[in-house]
Design an enzyme around this catalytic site. Sequence first.
Site, PDB file in Angstrom:
ATOM      1  N   LYS A 253      18.373   6.245  -9.041  1.00 39.16           N
ATOM      2  CA  LYS A 253      18.059   5.424  -7.857  1.00 39.16           C
ATOM      3  C   LYS A 253      17.554   4.051  -8.309  1.00 39.16           C
ATOM      4  O   LYS A 253      17.948   3.017  -7.761  1.00 39.16           O
ATOM      5  CB  LYS A 253      16.999   6.109  -6.972  1.00 39.16           C
ATOM      6  CG  LYS A 253      16.645   5.244  -5.770  1.00 39.16           C
ATOM      7  CD  LYS A 253      15.508   5.739  -4.910  1.00 39.16           C
ATOM      8  CE  LYS A 253      15.174   4.679  -3.859  1.00 39.16           C
ATOM      9  NZ  LYS A 253      13.886   4.865  -3.186  1.00 39.16           N
TER      10      LYS A 253
ATOM     11  N   LYS B 178       2.935   4.031  -1.629  1.00 38.04           N
ATOM     12  CA  LYS B 178       2.949   4.638  -2.968  1.00 38.04           C
ATOM     13  C   LYS B 178       4.340   4.670  -3.584  1.00 38.04           C
ATOM     14  O   LYS B 178       4.513   4.430  -4.775  1.00 38.04           O
ATOM     15  CB  LYS B 178       2.408   6.071  -2.896  1.00 38.04           C
ATOM     16  CG  LYS B 178       0.917   6.156  -2.677  1.00 38.04           C
ATOM     17  CD  LYS B 178       0.379   7.492  -3.244  1.00 38.04           C
ATOM     18  CE  LYS B 178      -1.113   7.608  -3.045  1.00 38.04           C
ATOM     19  NZ  LYS B 178      -1.472   7.954  -1.644  1.00 38.04           N
ATOM     20  N   GLY B 179       5.348   4.960  -2.755  1.00 33.63           N
ATOM     21  CA  GLY B 179       6.718   5.028  -3.267  1.00 33.63           C
ATOM     22  C   GLY B 179       7.171   3.673  -3.789  1.00 33.63           C
ATOM     23  O   GLY B 179       7.728   3.561  -4.891  1.00 33.63           O
ATOM     24  N   LYS B 180       6.897   2.628  -3.014  1.00 35.83           N
ATOM     25  CA  LYS B 180       7.280   1.276  -3.451  1.00 35.83           C
ATOM     26  C   LYS B 180       6.489   0.867  -4.684  1.00 35.83           C
ATOM     27  O   LYS B 180       7.040   0.275  -5.616  1.00 35.83           O
ATOM     28  CB  LYS B 180       6.950   0.263  -2.356  1.00 35.83           C
ATOM     29  CG  LYS B 180       7.864   0.268  -1.178  1.00 35.83           C
ATOM     30  CD  LYS B 180       7.424  -0.900  -0.307  1.00 35.83           C
ATOM     31  CE  LYS B 180       8.032  -0.902   1.038  1.00 35.83           C
ATOM     32  NZ  LYS B 180       7.518  -1.989   1.870  1.00 35.83           N
TER      33      LYS B 180
ATOM     34  N   HIS C 201      18.460  -1.003  -3.453  1.00 38.27           N
ATOM     35  CA  HIS C 201      18.228  -2.305  -2.844  1.00 38.27           C
ATOM     36  C   HIS C 201      17.089  -3.033  -3.561  1.00 38.27           C
ATOM     37  O   HIS C 201      17.119  -4.234  -3.766  1.00 38.27           O
ATOM     38  CB  HIS C 201      17.903  -2.115  -1.354  1.00 38.27           C
ATOM     39  CG  HIS C 201      16.872  -1.064  -1.068  1.00 38.27           C
ATOM     40  ND1 HIS C 201      16.890   0.179  -1.678  1.00 38.27           N
ATOM     41  CD2 HIS C 201      15.761  -1.062  -0.284  1.00 38.27           C
ATOM     42  CE1 HIS C 201      15.861   0.884  -1.254  1.00 38.27           C
ATOM     43  NE2 HIS C 201      15.155   0.158  -0.422  1.00 38.27           N
TER      44      HIS C 201
ATOM     45  N   ASP D 109       9.362  -6.106   1.435  1.00 36.04           N
ATOM     46  CA  ASP D 109       9.583  -5.608   2.784  1.00 36.04           C
ATOM     47  C   ASP D 109      10.988  -5.042   2.813  1.00 36.04           C
ATOM     48  O   ASP D 109      11.937  -5.692   2.353  1.00 36.04           O
ATOM     49  CB  ASP D 109       9.400  -6.683   3.854  1.00 36.04           C
ATOM     50  CG  ASP D 109       9.109  -6.015   5.190  1.00 36.04           C
ATOM     51  OD1 ASP D 109       8.029  -5.407   5.323  1.00 36.04           O
ATOM     52  OD2 ASP D 109       9.966  -6.060   6.094  1.00 36.04           O
ATOM     53  N   SER D 110      11.099  -3.831   3.303  1.00 33.14           N
ATOM     54  CA  SER D 110      12.373  -3.138   3.170  1.00 33.14           C
ATOM     55  C   SER D 110      12.565  -2.156   4.305  1.00 33.14           C
ATOM     56  O   SER D 110      11.650  -1.907   5.088  1.00 33.14           O
ATOM     57  CB  SER D 110      12.416  -2.423   1.822  1.00 33.14           C
ATOM     58  OG  SER D 110      11.208  -1.737   1.574  1.00 33.14           O
TER      59      SER D 110
ATOM     60  N   HIS E 210       0.842  -1.201   0.000  1.00 35.64           N
ATOM     61  CA  HIS E 210       0.000   0.000   0.000  1.00 35.64           C
ATOM     62  C   HIS E 210       0.875   1.247   0.000  1.00 35.64           C
ATOM     63  O   HIS E 210       0.373   2.351   0.089  1.00 35.64           O
ATOM     64  CB  HIS E 210      -0.907   0.017   1.236  1.00 35.64           C
ATOM     65  CG  HIS E 210      -2.016  -0.998   1.187  1.00 35.64           C
ATOM     66  ND1 HIS E 210      -1.787  -2.351   1.325  1.00 35.64           N
ATOM     67  CD2 HIS E 210      -3.345  -0.869   1.004  1.00 35.64           C
ATOM     68  CE1 HIS E 210      -2.931  -3.008   1.239  1.00 35.64           C
ATOM     69  NE2 HIS E 210      -3.893  -2.130   1.050  1.00 35.64           N
TER      70      HIS E 210
ATOM     71  N   GLU F 280      -1.119  -7.465   9.344  1.00 38.07           N
ATOM     72  CA  GLU F 280      -0.182  -7.025  10.372  1.00 38.07           C
ATOM     73  C   GLU F 280       1.179  -7.664  10.141  1.00 38.07           C
ATOM     74  O   GLU F 280       1.256  -8.873   9.854  1.00 38.07           O
ATOM     75  CB  GLU F 280      -0.713  -7.438  11.739  1.00 38.07           C
ATOM     76  CG  GLU F 280      -0.551  -6.328  12.763  1.00 38.07           C
ATOM     77  CD  GLU F 280      -0.959  -6.803  14.128  1.00 38.07           C
ATOM     78  OE1 GLU F 280      -0.142  -6.659  15.055  1.00 38.07           O
ATOM     79  OE2 GLU F 280      -2.081  -7.349  14.242  1.00 38.07           O
TER      80      GLU F 280
HETATM   81  P1  IMP Z   1       7.593  -1.876   5.178  1.00 37.98           P
HETATM   82  O1  IMP Z   1       8.434  -2.663   4.211  1.00 37.98           O
HETATM   83  O2  IMP Z   1       6.197  -1.718   4.724  1.00 37.98           O
HETATM   84  O3  IMP Z   1       7.751  -2.359   6.580  1.00 37.98           O
HETATM   85  O4  IMP Z   1       8.130  -0.373   5.154  1.00 37.98           O
HETATM   86  C1  IMP Z   1       9.438  -0.110   4.866  1.00 37.98           C
HETATM   87  C2  IMP Z   1       9.796   1.323   5.183  1.00 37.98           C
HETATM   88  O5  IMP Z   1      11.206   1.425   4.939  1.00 37.98           O
HETATM   89  C3  IMP Z   1       9.162   2.337   4.269  1.00 37.98           C
HETATM   90  O6  IMP Z   1       7.997   2.873   4.801  1.00 37.98           O
HETATM   91  C4  IMP Z   1      10.256   3.388   4.182  1.00 37.98           C
HETATM   92  O7  IMP Z   1      10.206   4.179   5.298  1.00 37.98           O
HETATM   93  C5  IMP Z   1      11.531   2.610   4.297  1.00 37.98           C
HETATM   94  N1  IMP Z   1      12.042   2.341   2.951  1.00 37.98           N
HETATM   95  C6  IMP Z   1      11.997   1.178   2.251  1.00 37.98           C
HETATM   96  N2  IMP Z   1      12.525   1.345   1.036  1.00 37.98           N
HETATM   97  C7  IMP Z   1      12.894   2.640   0.962  1.00 37.98           C
HETATM   98  C8  IMP Z   1      13.485   3.400  -0.077  1.00 37.98           C
HETATM   99  O8  IMP Z   1      13.754   2.948  -1.208  1.00 37.98           O
HETATM  100  N3  IMP Z   1      13.738   4.681   0.235  1.00 37.98           N
HETATM  101  C9  IMP Z   1      13.449   5.238   1.435  1.00 37.98           C
HETATM  102  N4  IMP Z   1      12.870   4.583   2.418  1.00 37.98           N
HETATM  103  C10 IMP Z   1      12.588   3.266   2.185  1.00 37.98           C
END
Ligand code: IMP
Length: 204
Positions: A183, A16-18, A188, A74-75, A14, A45
């Site tokens: 980028k 938007k950036g990813k 990653h 997941d990142s 969910h 969750e």
């Molecule tokens: P999750 O994977 O939904 O637990 O969220 C991972 C969080 O890591 C994101 O909300 C970002 O804050 C951060 N994150 C993951 N990838 C990036 C990236 O490419 N740039 C900046 N922040 C990132």
Amino acid sequence: MRKFDGKKLVLASHNKGKLREIAELLAPFGIEVISAGELGFEEPEETEDTFAGNARIKAHFAAKESGLPALSDDSGMSVDGLDGAPGVYSADWAETPNGRDFPMAMQKVWDALETKNAPEPRTAKFCCTLCLAWPDSHDELFEGIVTGRIVWPARGEKGFGYDPMFLPDGETETFGEMEHERKQAMSHRADAFRKLVSGPFKDL
Ligand code: IMP
């Protein structure tokens, strides 16, 4: 390794950036992509303490709900001087009662480093685990990293999340300053994606 042979894939995120970055990386493969949000799915969750564990939760949930293969990400950013924090809790560090606040989360990271008097250079890495899951519970995992260091004050308006405070090794611009395409070539997420492409997507 199981091959992806469908025409449709659910993006189990969910964020938007990813979603933007993953949809662009998938574009050359001619796969119809739908996001979990467009399908009206809740966000499950994230109860695991590893990127792989949480990636699995998200991809399996979306695959089961949709009956289609699903891809999750997941990142997070792991800072060496903070013993790997915020790591899998990167999104949590930004939570406020009114939604996520990344300028605040970046300030927290910087303050934690200052409090610990962490030595320079303040090295860090972004980690990404992609999970491709099928409705029959099979899955494949792909991991990617990019190493760099923390800069302060944070720089740049591009990207998302912690991008403005992360300077990748060998670069002069933070992820928040550099062109999006740059980028996308070194992140990653791109690193994990290259592994996905040479596996399940190989002959697409
Ligand atoms: P999750 O994977 O939904 O637990 O969220 C991972 C969080 O890591 C994101 O909300 C970002 O804050 C951060 N994150 C993951 N990838 C990036 C990236 O490419 N740039 C900046 N922040 C990132």
